[in-house]
Scaffold this motif. Structure first.
Motif, mmCIF file in Angstrom:
data_model
loop_
_atom_site.group_PDB
_atom_site.id
_atom_site.type_symbol
_atom_site.label_atom_id
_atom_site.label_comp_id
_atom_site.label_asym_id
_atom_site.label_seq_id
_atom_site.Cartn_x
_atom_site.Cartn_y
_atom_site.Cartn_z
ATOM 1 N N GLU A 15 -4.739 -10.680 -40.510
ATOM 2 C CA GLU A 15 -5.580 -10.669 -39.315
ATOM 3 C C GLU A 15 -5.290 -11.955 -38.543
ATOM 4 O O GLU A 15 -5.131 -13.015 -39.133
ATOM 5 N N MET A 16 -5.219 -11.853 -37.229
ATOM 6 C CA MET A 16 -4.873 -13.002 -36.412
ATOM 7 C C MET A 16 -6.007 -13.285 -35.425
ATOM 8 O O MET A 16 -6.536 -12.379 -34.805
ATOM 9 N N HIS A 17 -6.360 -14.557 -35.311
ATOM 10 C CA HIS A 17 -7.366 -14.975 -34.344
ATOM 11 C C HIS A 17 -6.675 -15.853 -33.306
ATOM 12 O O HIS A 17 -6.064 -16.857 -33.646
ATOM 13 N N LEU A 18 -6.765 -15.466 -32.063
ATOM 14 C CA LEU A 18 -6.116 -16.207 -30.989
ATOM 15 C C LEU A 18 -7.152 -16.730 -30.010
ATOM 16 O O LEU A 18 -8.191 -16.103 -29.791
ATOM 17 N N LEU A 19 -6.851 -17.855 -29.426
ATOM 18 C CA LEU A 19 -7.684 -18.417 -28.370
ATOM 19 C C LEU A 19 -6.942 -18.256 -27.050
ATOM 20 O O LEU A 19 -5.797 -18.680 -26.931
ATOM 21 N N GLU A 20 -7.591 -17.661 -26.094
ATOM 22 C CA GLU A 20 -7.024 -17.587 -24.747
ATOM 23 C C GLU A 20 -7.747 -18.621 -23.900
ATOM 24 O O GLU A 20 -8.748 -18.332 -23.253
ATOM 25 N N VAL A 21 -7.223 -19.830 -23.932
ATOM 26 C CA VAL A 21 -7.870 -20.959 -23.283
ATOM 27 C C VAL A 21 -8.096 -20.706 -21.800
ATOM 28 O O VAL A 21 -9.139 -21.059 -21.250
ATOM 29 N N ASN A 22 -7.143 -20.072 -21.140
ATOM 30 C CA ASN A 22 -7.268 -19.839 -19.702
ATOM 31 C C ASN A 22 -8.432 -18.919 -19.350
ATOM 32 O O ASN A 22 -8.899 -18.924 -18.215
ATOM 33 N N ARG A 23 -8.881 -18.128 -20.304
ATOM 34 C CA ARG A 23 -10.001 -17.226 -20.048
ATOM 35 C C ARG A 23 -11.332 -17.767 -20.563
ATOM 36 O O ARG A 23 -12.366 -17.124 -20.379
ATOM 37 N N MET A 24 -11.302 -18.906 -21.209
ATOM 38 C CA MET A 24 -12.535 -19.485 -21.742
ATOM 39 C C MET A 24 -13.373 -20.057 -20.610
ATOM 40 O O MET A 24 -12.838 -20.598 -19.639
ATOM 41 N N THR A 25 -14.669 -19.954 -20.744
ATOM 42 C CA THR A 25 -15.561 -20.585 -19.778
ATOM 43 C C THR A 25 -15.667 -22.066 -20.115
ATOM 44 O O THR A 25 -15.338 -22.483 -21.239
ATOM 45 N N VAL A 39 -7.871 -31.025 -24.753
ATOM 46 C CA VAL A 39 -6.662 -30.202 -24.732
ATOM 47 C C VAL A 39 -6.929 -28.887 -24.029
ATOM 48 O O VAL A 39 -6.206 -28.480 -23.118
ATOM 49 N N PHE A 40 -7.988 -28.178 -24.446
ATOM 50 C CA PHE A 40 -8.278 -26.852 -23.884
ATOM 51 C C PHE A 40 -8.560 -26.932 -22.385
ATOM 52 O O PHE A 40 -8.075 -26.125 -21.606
ATOM 53 N N GLY A 41 -9.368 -27.905 -21.984
ATOM 54 C CA GLY A 41 -9.699 -28.039 -20.565
ATOM 55 C C GLY A 41 -8.489 -28.375 -19.726
ATOM 56 O O GLY A 41 -8.293 -27.831 -18.639
ATOM 57 N N PHE A 42 -7.654 -29.281 -20.227
ATOM 58 C CA PHE A 42 -6.463 -29.663 -19.475
ATOM 59 C C PHE A 42 -5.519 -28.479 -19.337
ATOM 60 O O PHE A 42 -4.973 -28.230 -18.264
ATOM 61 N N VAL A 43 -5.352 -27.736 -20.429
ATOM 62 C CA VAL A 43 -4.474 -26.565 -20.390
ATOM 63 C C VAL A 43 -5.037 -25.521 -19.426
ATOM 64 O O VAL A 43 -4.307 -24.933 -18.624
ATOM 65 N N LYS A 44 -6.356 -25.296 -19.491
ATOM 66 C CA LYS A 44 -6.974 -24.293 -18.623
ATOM 67 C C LYS A 44 -6.759 -24.620 -17.147
ATOM 68 O O LYS A 44 -6.466 -23.749 -16.340
ATOM 69 N N TYR A 45 -6.931 -25.885 -16.794
ATOM 70 C CA TYR A 45 -6.879 -26.276 -15.381
ATOM 71 C C TYR A 45 -5.541 -26.866 -14.948
ATOM 72 O O TYR A 45 -5.425 -27.386 -13.837
ATOM 73 N N ASP A 48 -4.469 -25.857 -11.574
ATOM 74 C CA ASP A 48 -5.504 -25.952 -10.543
ATOM 75 C C ASP A 48 -5.856 -27.421 -10.355
ATOM 76 O O ASP A 48 -6.670 -27.978 -11.084
ATOM 77 N N LYS A 49 -5.224 -28.054 -9.371
ATOM 78 C CA LYS A 49 -5.375 -29.493 -9.159
ATOM 79 C C LYS A 49 -6.843 -29.917 -9.026
ATOM 80 O O LYS A 49 -7.283 -30.860 -9.676
ATOM 81 N N GLU A 50 -7.581 -29.206 -8.206
ATOM 82 C CA GLU A 50 -8.987 -29.571 -7.994
ATOM 83 C C GLU A 50 -9.825 -29.295 -9.240
ATOM 84 O O GLU A 50 -10.705 -30.081 -9.596
ATOM 85 N N GLY A 51 -9.554 -28.167 -9.910
ATOM 86 C CA GLY A 51 -10.270 -27.852 -11.136
ATOM 87 C C GLY A 51 -10.001 -28.879 -12.216
ATOM 88 O O GLY A 51 -10.908 -29.305 -12.938
ATOM 89 N N LEU A 52 -8.737 -29.298 -12.337
ATOM 90 C CA LEU A 52 -8.367 -30.297 -13.330
ATOM 91 C C LEU A 52 -9.040 -31.626 -13.017
ATOM 92 O O LEU A 52 -9.576 -32.290 -13.911
ATOM 93 N N GLN A 53 -9.022 -32.000 -11.758
ATOM 94 C CA GLN A 53 -9.645 -33.261 -11.368
ATOM 95 C C GLN A 53 -11.135 -33.238 -11.701
ATOM 96 O O GLN A 53 -11.670 -34.197 -12.247
#
Length: 161
Positions: A15-25, A39-45, A48-53
């Motif tokens: 069984e495999m558990h995956l995280l889709e960081v881009n879809r995480m709230t 790590v997760f936040g930086f990868v997600k944004y 998206d320059k403004e989102g990352l900032q």
């Protein structure tokens, strides 16, 4: 789960558990510890320059004190050559890095590079315009000379010269 194949006997059905960081709230990302959250936040944004900032500003305390392993992970996951320039070679030590400062310096470097490129492009444009003006001036002189030559020929042909 596997269809009958020669590989079925050597492959396990785990069984495999995956995280889709881009879809995480953001709330889901905040549920993790500070290193994974960074790590997760930086990868997600990352795209998206403004989102990352905004994410970095919200988590500035964490980004001001990141271990080299976290920065290296972010650099690798985001394929960021700029982040890879941050010296994070000493993974065994407790050394931490101020990524906020590093990002600020990278943005300043990018602005300076943009200004240098703009100046270089402007110089090239100015040179092209100068060459066009020189060409136009040369063509005009050639046309004036041709007009004078034709006038002289016309005067001789009509007996006025």
């Amino acid at each position: 789960m596997f269809v009958e194949s020669p590989w079925a006997s050597i492959a396990s059905d785990y069984e495999m558990h995956l995280l889709e960081v881009n879809r995480m709230t953001d709330e889901q990302i905040r549920a993790y510890g500070p290193k994974l959250r960074a790590v997760f936040g930086f990868v997600k944004y990352a795209g998206d320059k403004e989102g990352l900032q905004g994410f970095i500003e919200e988590n500035s305390d964490e980004f001001a004190d990141l271990p080299g392993t976290v920065i290296a992970a972010i650099a690798e996951l985001t394929h960021s050559p700029e982040l890879k320039r941050i010296p994070t070679d000493d993974f065994e030590s407790e050394v931490t890095y101020d990524m906020c400062q590093a990002l600020t310096e990278m943005m300043e470097d990018s602005k300076k590079e943009g200004i240098r490129e703009g100046i270089k492009e402007e110089r090239a444009n100015t040179e092209r315009e100068r060459q066009r003006a020189d060409t136009a001036e040369r063509l005009m002189k050639e046309m004036q000379a041709e007009i004078m030559r034709l006038k002289v020929q016309l005067q001789y042909a009509t007996g006025q010269g």
